[in-house]
Design a protein around this motif. Sequence first.
Motif, PDB file in Angstrom:
ATOM      1  N   GLY A 125      13.226   5.827  -5.658  1.00 25.34           N
ATOM      2  CA  GLY A 125      12.526   4.814  -5.302  1.00 25.34           C
ATOM      3  C   GLY A 125      12.960   4.135  -3.876  1.00 25.34           C
ATOM      4  N   SER A 126      12.371   3.264  -3.555  1.00 21.38           N
ATOM      5  CA  SER A 126      12.474   2.579  -2.025  1.00 21.38           C
ATOM      6  C   SER A 126      12.471   0.951  -2.179  1.00 21.38           C
ATOM      7  CB  SER A 126      11.701   3.167  -0.902  1.00 21.38           C
ATOM      8  OG  SER A 126      11.483   4.478  -1.151  1.00 21.38           O
ATOM      9  N   CYS A 127      13.100   0.310  -1.291  1.00 26.62           N
ATOM     10  CA  CYS A 127      13.057  -0.952  -0.806  1.00 26.62           C
ATOM     11  C   CYS A 127      12.870  -1.414   0.295  1.00 26.62           C
ATOM     12  CB  CYS A 127      14.142  -1.611  -1.711  1.00 26.62           C
ATOM     13  SG  CYS A 127      14.179  -3.380  -1.668  1.00 26.62           S
ATOM     14  N   GLY A 167       6.363  16.818   4.061  1.00 27.53           N
ATOM     15  CA  GLY A 167       6.386  17.269   2.680  1.00 27.53           C
ATOM     16  C   GLY A 167       6.414  15.922   1.596  1.00 27.53           C
ATOM     17  N   ALA A 168       6.286  14.744   2.090  1.00 27.39           N
ATOM     18  CA  ALA A 168       6.345  13.536   1.242  1.00 27.39           C
ATOM     19  C   ALA A 168       5.274  13.715   0.280  1.00 27.39           C
ATOM     20  CB  ALA A 168       6.021  12.474   1.960  1.00 27.39           C
ATOM     21  N   GLN A 169       5.422  13.470  -0.927  1.00 25.62           N
ATOM     22  CA  GLN A 169       4.243  13.697  -2.053  1.00 25.62           C
ATOM     23  C   GLN A 169       3.862  12.299  -2.451  1.00 25.62           C
ATOM     24  OE1 GLN A 169       3.505  16.683  -3.354  1.00 25.62           O
ATOM     25  NE2 GLN A 169       4.842  17.636  -1.865  1.00 25.62           N
ATOM     26  N   HIS A 190      14.288   7.061  11.213  1.00 21.66           N
ATOM     27  CA  HIS A 190      13.082   7.324  11.887  1.00 21.66           C
ATOM     28  C   HIS A 190      11.726   6.717  11.312  1.00 21.66           C
ATOM     29  CE1 HIS A 190      15.576  10.472  13.688  1.00 21.66           C
ATOM     30  NE2 HIS A 190      15.546  10.867  12.824  1.00 21.66           N
ATOM     31  N   LEU A 191      12.201   5.859  10.268  1.00 24.01           N
ATOM     32  CA  LEU A 191      10.811   5.291   9.454  1.00 24.01           C
ATOM     33  C   LEU A 191       9.980   4.518  10.206  1.00 24.01           C
ATOM     34  CD1 LEU A 191      10.708   6.483   6.679  1.00 24.01           C
ATOM     35  CD2 LEU A 191      11.489   4.465   5.898  1.00 24.01           C
ATOM     36  N   PHE A 192      10.540   3.729  11.143  1.00 24.66           N
ATOM     37  CA  PHE A 192       9.739   2.796  11.904  1.00 24.66           C
ATOM     38  C   PHE A 192       9.371   3.290  13.297  1.00 24.66           C
ATOM     39  CE2 PHE A 192      13.052  -0.023   9.449  1.00 24.66           C
ATOM     40  CZ  PHE A 192      12.272   0.100   8.160  1.00 24.66           C
ATOM     41  N   PHE A 232       4.083   6.734  14.724  1.00 23.79           N
ATOM     42  CA  PHE A 232       3.461   8.182  14.261  1.00 23.79           C
ATOM     43  C   PHE A 232       4.448   9.044  13.408  1.00 23.79           C
ATOM     44  CE2 PHE A 232       1.875   7.125  18.317  1.00 23.79           C
ATOM     45  CZ  PHE A 232       0.658   6.591  17.923  1.00 23.79           C
ATOM     46  N   TYR A 233       5.541   8.515  12.950  1.00 26.80           N
ATOM     47  CA  TYR A 233       6.604   9.226  12.243  1.00 26.80           C
ATOM     48  C   TYR A 233       6.142   9.273  10.855  1.00 26.80           C
ATOM     49  CZ  TYR A 233      10.768  11.096   9.852  1.00 26.80           C
ATOM     50  OH  TYR A 233      11.381  11.817   9.246  1.00 26.80           O
ATOM     51  N   ARG A 234       5.931  10.511  10.184  1.00 26.50           N
ATOM     52  CA  ARG A 234       5.753  10.632   8.934  1.00 26.50           C
ATOM     53  C   ARG A 234       6.885  11.654   7.981  1.00 26.50           C
ATOM     54  NH1 ARG A 234       0.032  12.513   7.247  1.00 26.50           N
ATOM     55  NH2 ARG A 234       0.354  10.818   5.657  1.00 26.50           N
ATOM     56  N   SER A 251      -1.455   7.882   9.010  1.00 25.24           N
ATOM     57  CA  SER A 251      -1.170   7.958  10.560  1.00 25.24           C
ATOM     58  C   SER A 251       0.193   8.107  10.967  1.00 25.24           C
ATOM     59  CB  SER A 251      -2.090   6.922  11.242  1.00 25.24           C
ATOM     60  OG  SER A 251      -2.117   5.740  10.628  1.00 25.24           O
ATOM     61  N   GLY A 252       1.041   7.413  10.209  1.00 21.33           N
ATOM     62  CA  GLY A 252       2.375   7.083  10.642  1.00 21.33           C
ATOM     63  C   GLY A 252       2.466   5.904  11.483  1.00 21.33           C
ATOM     64  N   ILE A 253       1.558   5.110  11.430  1.00 22.15           N
ATOM     65  CA  ILE A 253       1.660   3.845  12.102  1.00 22.15           C
ATOM     66  C   ILE A 253       1.961   2.826  11.473  1.00 22.15           C
ATOM     67  CG2 ILE A 253      -0.028   2.234  13.446  1.00 22.15           C
ATOM     68  CD1 ILE A 253      -1.597   4.390  14.480  1.00 22.15           C
ATOM     69  N   GLY A 254       1.730   2.669  10.008  1.00 23.16           N
ATOM     70  CA  GLY A 254       1.825   1.521   9.189  1.00 23.16           C
ATOM     71  C   GLY A 254       3.113   0.812   9.394  1.00 23.16           C
ATOM     72  N   LEU A 255       4.295   1.546   9.260  1.00 24.49           N
ATOM     73  CA  LEU A 255       5.623   1.062   9.450  1.00 24.49           C
ATOM     74  C   LEU A 255       5.964   0.435  10.631  1.00 24.49           C
ATOM     75  CD1 LEU A 255       7.527   3.115   6.625  1.00 24.49           C
ATOM     76  CD2 LEU A 255       6.715   0.723   6.265  1.00 24.49           C
ATOM     77  N   SER A 256       5.629   1.275  11.563  1.00 23.62           N
ATOM     78  CA  SER A 256       5.920   0.758  12.820  1.00 23.62           C
ATOM     79  C   SER A 256       5.340  -0.459  13.665  1.00 23.62           C
ATOM     80  CB  SER A 256       5.241   1.913  13.768  1.00 23.62           C
ATOM     81  OG  SER A 256       5.225   1.670  15.122  1.00 23.62           O
ATOM     82  N   LEU A 257       3.955  -0.499  12.939  1.00 26.57           N
ATOM     83  CA  LEU A 257       3.314  -1.773  12.764  1.00 26.57           C
ATOM     84  C   LEU A 257       3.902  -2.905  12.399  1.00 26.57           C
ATOM     85  CD1 LEU A 257       0.541  -3.013  14.091  1.00 26.57           C
ATOM     86  CD2 LEU A 257      -0.516  -2.645  12.203  1.00 26.57           C
ATOM     87  N   SER A 309       0.967  -1.128  -0.051  1.00 26.51           N
ATOM     88  CA  SER A 309       0.229   0.090   0.102  1.00 26.51           C
ATOM     89  C   SER A 309       0.781   1.263   0.041  1.00 26.51           C
ATOM     90  CB  SER A 309      -0.867  -0.214   1.065  1.00 26.51           C
ATOM     91  OG  SER A 309      -1.496   1.097   1.472  1.00 26.51           O
ATOM     92  N   ASN A 310       2.057   1.188   0.864  1.00 23.25           N
ATOM     93  CA  ASN A 310       2.899   2.486   0.944  1.00 23.25           C
ATOM     94  C   ASN A 310       3.523   2.488  -0.508  1.00 23.25           C
ATOM     95  OD1 ASN A 310       2.378   3.311   3.240  1.00 23.25           O
ATOM     96  ND2 ASN A 310       4.325   2.366   4.200  1.00 23.25           N
ATOM     97  N   ALA A 311       3.896   1.333  -1.090  1.00 16.76           N
ATOM     98  CA  ALA A 311       4.758   1.423  -2.454  1.00 16.76           C
ATOM     99  C   ALA A 311       3.704   2.083  -3.468  1.00 16.76           C
ATOM    100  CB  ALA A 311       5.229   0.008  -2.770  1.00 16.76           C
ATOM    101  N   PHE A 312       2.485   1.682  -3.416  1.00 10.35           N
ATOM    102  CA  PHE A 312       1.516   2.328  -4.261  1.00 10.35           C
ATOM    103  C   PHE A 312       1.341   3.735  -4.264  1.00 10.35           C
ATOM    104  CE2 PHE A 312      -2.955   3.181  -5.590  1.00 10.35           C
ATOM    105  CZ  PHE A 312      -2.846   2.756  -7.097  1.00 10.35           C
TER     106      PHE A 312
END
Length: 896
Positions: free
Chosen positions: A570-572, A534-536, A524-526, A529-531, A543-549, A484-487
């Motif tokens: 890009g990211s991996c 200015g990310a586009q 800080h990505l994980f 609540f970190y976001r 909510s900044g919870i996804g990666l932490s979860l 979902s994040n990648a998309f």
Amino acid sequence: MSQPESAGTSSAADCLAGGGEMGALMRSMDWSKTPIGAVECWSPALRMMVRLLLANRFPLLLWWGPRYCQLYNDPYRPVLGDKHPAAMGQPAKECFPEIWAIIGPLIDTPFCGGSATWMDDLQLEYIRYDRLEEAHFTVAYSPVPDDTLPSGIGGVLATVHEITEQIVGERRVAALRDLGARSAEAKTAEEACTIAAETLSQQSNDVPFALLYLMDGDRKHARLAGTAGIAKGQPESQPEIDVDAEISREQPWPLAEAFRTEEMQIVEDLQGKLANVPPGPWSDRPRSAVVFPIPSNIAHQVAGLLVLGISSRLRFDDHYRDFFELVRSQVATAIANARAYEEERKRAEALAEVDRAKTAFFSNVSHEFRTPLTLMLGPLEDMLASADFSFGRRAEELKVVHRNAQRLLKLVNTLLDFSRIEAGRTQASYQPMDLAAFTAELASVFRSAIESAGLRLSVDCPTLDEPVYVDPQMWEKIVLNLLSNAFKFTFQGEIAVSLRQAGESAELSVRDTGTGIPENALPHLFDSFYRVEGAQGRTFEGSGIGLSLVKQLIDLHGGSLRAESVYGSGSCFIVSIPLGRAHVLPEHLGKTPAQLSVTRAARAYVEEPLQWLRAAEERERSGEGEKDELVSLSPTLRVSPSRILVADDNADMRLYLYRLLSKSYEVRAVSNGQAALEAAREDPPDLVLADIMMPRLDGFDLLRALRADPLTRTIPVILLSARTGEESSVEGLQAGADDYLIKPFSAGELLARVGARLEIARLKRESIELEHFLRTAAEDAKAELARKNTELRAERNALQRELASRTDDISQLTRELIDSRKDFISTNELATELNAVTRLHELSTKLLNPTELQPLLEEVLNATIALQTADFGCVQLYNPSSRALEIVAHRGLRED
Ligand code: ADP
């Protein structure tokens, strides 16, 4: 003693030749008075040894003969202290009575044919300079052969190296190291003092006794917190000291002075004062002690007081003093660290309590939300399925409600998962799975969304050699969150999912060719609540919870997560899960066999991205290129309605606002702040309604940009925000917004506020127009007045010129008249006439002022009567309004 040799005289003198100070002393002595007799009688062995001794630069002492008569060289002299010079030629027992019990046997052994003595560290309580001193030596006592004697041994050579300084120094270093290491374990200031006291009690050579006091909170009392070498409860170890009291002789230690002056105090002559001061390892008690204030982290605030006894066997020299200073600072550090630890612990406990409360709250509230949401979703889905609601506007509205209720449910579920994990209440239920197939299946859920967005989805999950133990529901969340994040952050290129074996792990990688993540954000990505600022993405929502979860779920599996990214490329995200069963406790093995199917919850993960896509398509359809951020819809009203510009990145919210407002206004809706700014500049609306959290330009920035442009400065702006609380609205209003609405808001409230703002704007506009009109009218009137003034001034000037010429005529006439009459009238009369004519002339040249007119007329009349020598006269002026002559001044006429 052997007989003197005949040839011995010269060789006897030779053996004492040179040898520095000791050589001179030996030569000056009468050796015949010593047990070894005159030099001339010395055996060759003794002479040879004396020569050797005097020539050597190492400290050497020779004990000769059965009474151990002493001979030594210059380097040995300091060892003797003030025993020198008496020690030269003196029997050893007389020189060293205090240590004879120890060294006597050590000398006897080699002298009596035993082996040589060697001692690394011979500790002695040794009298030097009138006092017993602690001294340490490395000694070698060797027998000296003498063939002239029946025993074959003439004496013992002592090779001596004093190591007192080295031994004491090393001991102190070890003591300080111990103190530092042990007191680091202290968790409270009291514990720090106890540990320090225990450590110091092991150092009785340097610290025969110690007392540690800690200041009370009131800073008036010091409490005994540790003792070494003195038992508690003695007069010397009072449990509490009043440092505020008058300094009294009763006090055993000058603690109050040390507290007040913050300086070291020395207490002398202890033996006389304190009966209970212990002797430490020596046979007599310390003679003196020092009292130190223990500094704290705060300047001039003493944390406690430290009493340290001074060894009766050591001089209180600079080294000793430095050692005590270091002890004091170690104790101070230990107390400060313990206090910092205590405070930190209290803070951590308070934070943990808040955290527990927060987690419990999240957990409860999420539960509470789920019930009404489920009750809403069920009937909604039924309604949508029923024929009545299949088409039309109502169906569209219902779909919006359904979509958002589902989104809310997903958010609540995520929050619930998150809080459960935080509280340690989540337990994975492991099942052996064909992880490759399951992962491929999960990835395929996203295929249509990804391909509809014009992206490629590559799935490379070859079957693994063995099943992998994972919790299927957790794995589903891990994969879907990453996808979902990648998309969300990829607008072109590819999203690649791969799963393969890497060593002892299964490694999942989700790679995209999206926006990438700035390097400084990666660590800080994980975090919860970190976001990334200015990310586009496709949406600003999150909510900044996804990666932490995801990270926590992976941790539960004993795995690891890492992110690699090149900003802009890009990211991996790489997930590593251990193979085998080592990370699975038997009780955590799932009871039911794994079902390789995607759950209902997974649909919510895809529904959201599909919604972002729909919103984008909707914009596409409106066909306005980059400006197609605009959903420009024409109004249904006849008379020119107010025009409202709506900016919100949530497509549903945008549509909702549009529908609500377009009944009464002309509405233009855009999906971000930048588009709103461009639209407002291109065609300024009557009001802007903007969300605060928007991509590209947020609500506050939009507001600032609008206020900075003269074209858009006066447009009323209402901000919309999901952030509740008075502070947020104050922040919004302070930023210059005309109003601030908090989501959720009712349709009525929104319409009322919009209406009120438009009305205020209208009144403002009208008052500005009225003011403009009045100002123009006033300016016109002013111009007319100025013009009239100029005319008047010109007329007056003409009049004055006319008057001046008339006056000249009168003057001429007067001169003629006088000339014609000068024969008939007397000089007196002539003078009167001349006077009257002059006055008339003066009057006529004066500027006429209305207030002066009447008296002037009177004067004119008087002057004329005088000139004419008349009996009466009057002045008449022409009144243009009555068109008649009116008498304005008279003389000699009746009033009627
Ligand atoms: P959110 O709910 O905000 O998406 P996440 O914890 O899932 O929270 O992600 C945290 C942040 O990491 C996101 O706000 C985003 O900026 C960044 N991020 C996550 N995945 C990606 C990705 N694939 N590409 C770019 N940025 C990403």
